[in-house]
Design a protein around this motif. Structure first.
Motif, PDB file in Angstrom:
ATOM      1  N   MET A 139      32.843  58.413  70.413  1.00  0.00           N
ATOM      2  CA  MET A 139      33.102  57.142  69.725  1.00  0.00           C
ATOM      3  C   MET A 139      32.838  57.345  68.241  1.00  0.00           C
ATOM      4  N   SER A 140      33.814  57.047  67.459  1.00  0.00           N
ATOM      5  CA  SER A 140      33.668  57.288  66.021  1.00  0.00           C
ATOM      6  C   SER A 140      32.742  56.255  65.404  1.00  0.00           C
ATOM      7  N   PRO A 141      31.933  56.667  64.430  1.00  0.00           N
ATOM      8  CA  PRO A 141      31.039  55.716  63.786  1.00  0.00           C
ATOM      9  C   PRO A 141      31.835  54.649  63.053  1.00  0.00           C
ATOM     10  N   GLN A 142      31.250  53.435  63.004  1.00  0.00           N
ATOM     11  CA  GLN A 142      31.913  52.311  62.350  1.00  0.00           C
ATOM     12  C   GLN A 142      31.951  52.524  60.838  1.00  0.00           C
ATOM     13  N   ALA A 143      33.090  52.289  60.276  1.00  0.00           N
ATOM     14  CA  ALA A 143      33.248  52.474  58.833  1.00  0.00           C
ATOM     15  C   ALA A 143      32.404  51.455  58.081  1.00  0.00           C
ATOM     16  N   ALA A 144      31.836  51.912  57.004  1.00  0.00           N
ATOM     17  CA  ALA A 144      31.005  51.018  56.192  1.00  0.00           C
ATOM     18  C   ALA A 144      31.877  49.937  55.565  1.00  0.00           C
ATOM     19  N   HIS A 145      31.336  48.724  55.564  1.00  0.00           N
ATOM     20  CA  HIS A 145      32.091  47.606  55.014  1.00  0.00           C
ATOM     21  C   HIS A 145      32.040  47.648  53.490  1.00  0.00           C
ATOM     22  N   VAL A 146      33.181  47.427  52.879  1.00  0.00           N
ATOM     23  CA  VAL A 146      33.290  47.399  51.433  1.00  0.00           C
ATOM     24  C   VAL A 146      33.662  45.983  51.003  1.00  0.00           C
ATOM     25  N   ASP A 147      32.820  45.382  50.168  1.00  0.00           N
ATOM     26  CA  ASP A 147      33.106  44.027  49.694  1.00  0.00           C
ATOM     27  C   ASP A 147      34.338  44.042  48.805  1.00  0.00           C
ATOM     28  N   PRO A 148      35.266  43.124  49.033  1.00  0.00           N
ATOM     29  CA  PRO A 148      36.468  43.091  48.184  1.00  0.00           C
ATOM     30  C   PRO A 148      36.120  42.638  46.764  1.00  0.00           C
ATOM     31  N   THR A 149      36.894  43.104  45.838  1.00  0.00           N
ATOM     32  CA  THR A 149      36.727  42.718  44.444  1.00  0.00           C
ATOM     33  C   THR A 149      37.972  41.978  43.977  1.00  0.00           C
ATOM     34  N   TYR A 150      37.793  41.219  42.912  1.00  0.00           N
ATOM     35  CA  TYR A 150      38.873  40.389  42.405  1.00  0.00           C
ATOM     36  C   TYR A 150      38.961  40.567  40.889  1.00  0.00           C
ATOM     37  N   GLY A 151      40.140  40.323  40.369  1.00  0.00           N
ATOM     38  CA  GLY A 151      40.305  40.467  38.923  1.00  0.00           C
ATOM     39  C   GLY A 151      41.770  40.481  38.540  1.00  0.00           C
ATOM     40  N   ASN A 152      42.127  41.380  37.623  1.00  0.00           N
ATOM     41  CA  ASN A 152      43.488  41.558  37.122  1.00  0.00           C
ATOM     42  C   ASN A 152      43.970  40.361  36.300  1.00  0.00           C
ATOM     43  N   TRP A 153      43.020  39.602  35.732  1.00  0.00           N
ATOM     44  CA  TRP A 153      43.456  38.577  34.789  1.00  0.00           C
ATOM     45  C   TRP A 153      43.614  39.213  33.422  1.00  0.00           C
ATOM     46  N   ARG A 154      44.542  38.704  32.671  1.00  0.00           N
ATOM     47  CA  ARG A 154      44.862  39.279  31.375  1.00  0.00           C
ATOM     48  C   ARG A 154      45.075  38.146  30.381  1.00  0.00           C
ATOM     49  N   ARG A 155      44.598  38.343  29.168  1.00  0.00           N
ATOM     50  CA  ARG A 155      44.854  37.373  28.119  1.00  0.00           C
ATOM     51  C   ARG A 155      46.328  37.437  27.734  1.00  0.00           C
ATOM     52  N   PRO A 156      46.995  36.274  27.601  1.00  0.00           N
ATOM     53  CA  PRO A 156      48.420  36.302  27.213  1.00  0.00           C
ATOM     54  C   PRO A 156      48.617  37.041  25.893  1.00  0.00           C
ATOM     55  N   ARG A 157      49.562  37.949  25.874  1.00  0.00           N
ATOM     56  CA  ARG A 157      49.799  38.751  24.681  1.00  0.00           C
ATOM     57  C   ARG A 157      50.502  37.913  23.617  1.00  0.00           C
ATOM     58  N   ARG A 158      49.963  37.962  22.413  1.00  0.00           N
ATOM     59  CA  ARG A 158      50.513  37.188  21.315  1.00  0.00           C
ATOM     60  C   ARG A 158      51.703  37.916  20.716  1.00  0.00           C
ATOM     61  N   PRO A 159      52.848  37.230  20.519  1.00  0.00           N
ATOM     62  CA  PRO A 159      53.998  37.909  19.904  1.00  0.00           C
ATOM     63  C   PRO A 159      53.730  38.195  18.436  1.00  0.00           C
ATOM     64  N   GLY A 160      54.382  39.232  17.931  1.00  0.00           N
ATOM     65  CA  GLY A 160      54.237  39.559  16.522  1.00  0.00           C
ATOM     66  C   GLY A 160      53.524  40.875  16.313  1.00  0.00           C
ATOM     67  N   LEU A 161      53.301  41.208  15.047  1.00  0.00           N
ATOM     68  CA  LEU A 161      52.648  42.452  14.668  1.00  0.00           C
ATOM     69  C   LEU A 161      51.139  42.273  14.663  1.00  0.00           C
ATOM     70  N   GLY A 162      50.468  42.995  15.553  1.00  0.00           N
ATOM     71  CA  GLY A 162      49.010  42.983  15.561  1.00  0.00           C
ATOM     72  C   GLY A 162      48.454  41.574  15.665  1.00  0.00           C
ATOM     73  N   PRO A 163      47.450  41.253  14.829  1.00  0.00           N
ATOM     74  CA  PRO A 163      46.831  39.923  14.898  1.00  0.00           C
ATOM     75  C   PRO A 163      47.579  38.856  14.109  1.00  0.00           C
ATOM     76  N   LEU A 164      48.703  39.179  13.492  1.00  0.00           N
ATOM     77  CA  LEU A 164      49.395  38.219  12.644  1.00  0.00           C
ATOM     78  C   LEU A 164      50.040  37.091  13.438  1.00  0.00           C
ATOM     79  N   GLY A 165      50.466  37.358  14.657  1.00  0.00           N
ATOM     80  CA  GLY A 165      51.196  36.353  15.400  1.00  0.00           C
ATOM     81  C   GLY A 165      52.655  36.288  14.973  1.00  0.00           C
ATOM     82  N   LEU A 166      53.417  35.436  15.670  1.00  0.00           N
ATOM     83  CA  LEU A 166      54.845  35.350  15.397  1.00  0.00           C
ATOM     84  C   LEU A 166      55.121  34.784  14.003  1.00  0.00           C
ATOM     85  N   LEU A 167      54.451  33.676  13.658  1.00  0.00           N
ATOM     86  CA  LEU A 167      54.680  33.083  12.342  1.00  0.00           C
ATOM     87  C   LEU A 167      54.240  34.021  11.228  1.00  0.00           C
ATOM     88  N   GLY A 168      53.112  34.713  11.408  1.00  0.00           N
ATOM     89  CA  GLY A 168      52.667  35.658  10.391  1.00  0.00           C
ATOM     90  C   GLY A 168      53.637  36.807  10.216  1.00  0.00           C
TER      91      GLY A 168
END
Length: 498
Positions: free
Chosen positions: A1-30
């Motif tokens: 009988m194979s040993p029971q696999a260790a339980h791994v707690d699931p993780t969550y994430g993959n949120w991302r800040r919306p990317r601002r259009p434009g050059l660097g920190p200037l934004g679209l209007l800049g």
């Protein structure tokens, strides 16, 4: 009988800040300003080089504030706008609010102030004949319904069950993207020390008159001492709907439409671990707001509901008698509050219990509210956003010379995963978080701030106080459907371009 696999707690994430259009920190209007300024300088140089130099210096002076940004993405112009707005409100005297029979306000009642001053409360009945309140925001023609639930919590629950709840909650949020007219949603978790009123009303009337004195003394001691080590927690979900531009609908038709949606929304909340869920009546909404502005009446409200079945409180009497807004706090009746706003979500992945400490009762505070704000994005817009983010991440990773940096590679993986999940039916939702802590006096605000900073460190969150806008931020953490992006003077599309 194979040993029971260790339980791994699931993780969550993959949120991302919306990317601002434009050059660097200037934004679209800049960015448009930079290229437009270059073309204009070339034309001016045909006339005078000295004039070109003057115009160039002026352009740098105007565009440089757009490139200097804080951690949460605000530029210098936005910081100045907040300060100017604060000075204008002080000059007009609107930072002080007084209501009641002795005030100058007509009617002699106590309506809520600020963003809630233009709200009126309606009431309808859903398919199960349950009464539910509807908050009509007349200034924006928005309608809000509030659901109350009692989540089961994560204690003594299998990790698989928690993972299923999280998945069900994600499906419920994805469903909101298809809700016609939905502008946003908020989940408010309110905690406070237990007043002991409910326990006393349950136990003391049931004591037998001929009970032994020792038994009676034990039960009375339990009733008197138990609330000191316990807390009460309430969870509210506010859903705000808007009428399509150019469409004229009667208020009665909107309420009838919302009545048809309530049962389906409740089923989704229950399936996501929300426990028993019911819509809040107009009276219950008024009670929640009344207690938030005057925490000292919490025990009286519970007593009236336990003894008489209700308080009879109306919306026009749910506000404070007096309120004063300062730079870093908001004083209202028997409490002083300070609100924090999210600046940076946790990087990487987190466990399911990451917000547990923040949601629990905080020692030394009268009340605490944690509000999660959601803005669902429709499927067509979601597809455009994720594809634009994916192309931008790939461009940033491949444009670097030499080896690709670890953060750029992580951005590419996150963007690819988001694109795959969106293509398979997942919803795209913008979210933020706000925390309001209420104490008894202004002397306790600094201690409460230290407590909140410790809680934020455990939750891996970066937040800042809502200085010079504490009154508006306080309203946003109430289950009243106040969505910050709907109440800005500058349209949201223009702010994103900045």
């Amino acid at each position: 009988m194979s040993p029971q696999a260790a339980h791994v707690d699931p993780t969550y994430g993959n949120w991302r800040r919306p990317r601002r259009p434009g050059l660097g920190p200037l934004g679209l209007l800049g960015t448009v300003g930079v290229f437009g300024g270059i073309v204009f300088d070339l034309l001016i140089s045909l006339i005078s080089l000295q004039l070109t130099l003057v115009v160039f210096v002026l352009q740098v002076f105007l565009l440089l504030p757009l490139a200097v940004r804080t951690q949460d993405g605000r530029n210098v112009y936005q910081l100045l706008a907040v300060r100017i707005g604060w000075f204008r409100r002080q000059a007009k005297g609107v930072t002080t609010y007084v209501s009641g029979p002795l005030s100058r306000r007509p009617g002699g009642r106590y309506p809520p102030p600020g963003l809630l001053s233009r709200v009126r409360v309606l009431e309808g009945r859903d398919a199960y004949d349950q009464p539910f309140g509807v908050l009509h925001h007349r200034s924006r023609n928005l309608y809000t319904i509030v659901l109350g639930c009692e989540p089961d919590g994560g204690s003594l629950v299998d990790p698989d069950q928690i993972d299923n709840w999280v998945a069900a909650w994600g499906h419920w949020l994805a469903r909101l993207s298809g809700e016609p007219g939905l502008r946003g949603a908020s989940v408010v978790v309110e905690t406070a020390p237990d007043t002991g009123t409910r326990l006393a009303n349950e136990v003391l009337p049931r004591l037998a008159p001929d009970a032994p004195p020792a038994a009676r003394a034990v039960m009375e001691e339990v009733v008197g001492s138990y609330p000191a080590a316990s807390s009460e927690m309430h969870t509210y979900i506010a859903l705000t709907y808007g009428v399509q531009p150019g469409q004229k609908r009667r208020t009665e038709d909107v309420v009838a439409d919302l009545a048809l949606r309530v049962p389906g929304l409740l089923v989704g909340v229950v399936g996501a671990g929300g426990g028993p869920a019911t819509p809040l009546s107009a009276e219950r909404i008024a009670e929640v707001v009344r207690v938030a502005y005057d925490p000292a009446v919490a025990a009286d409200v519970l007593e009236a509901r336990a003894v008489h079945g209700g308080t009879g409180l109306e919306w026009d009497d749910a506000g404070p008698a007096a309120a004063v807004e300062t730079v870093g706090a908001y004083q209202h009746d028997s409490g002083v509050s300070r609100t924090w706003m999210l600046t940076l979500a946790p990087r990487g992945t987190v466990r399911a219990q990451v917000l547990r400490g923040l949601l629990e009762d905080a020692p030394g505070t009268r009340r605490k509210r944690v509000a999660l704000l959601y803005r669902p994005i429709d499927p067509a817009t979601s597809a455009r956003i994720v594809e634009a983010d994916r192309r931008a991440a790939q461009f940033m990773a491949t444009s670097r010379r030499g080896n690709v940096q670890a953060r750029a590679a992580s951005e590419v993986r996150a963007a690819e995963q988001t694109a795959v999940e969106e293509a398979t039916g997942a919803g795209l939702v913008e979210f933020s978080l706000m925390v309001t802590v209420t104490v008894d006096s202004a002397d306790e605000v600094d201690d409460a701030s230290a407590t909140v900073r410790n809680l934020l460190a455990g939750a891996r969150l970066s937040m800042r106080p809502a200085d010079r806008m504490q009154a508006a931020a306080f309203s946003c953490t109430l289950p009243a459907g106040i969505l910050p992006w709907e109440y800005t003077l500058v349209p949201r599309e223009v702010k994103e371009a900045l």
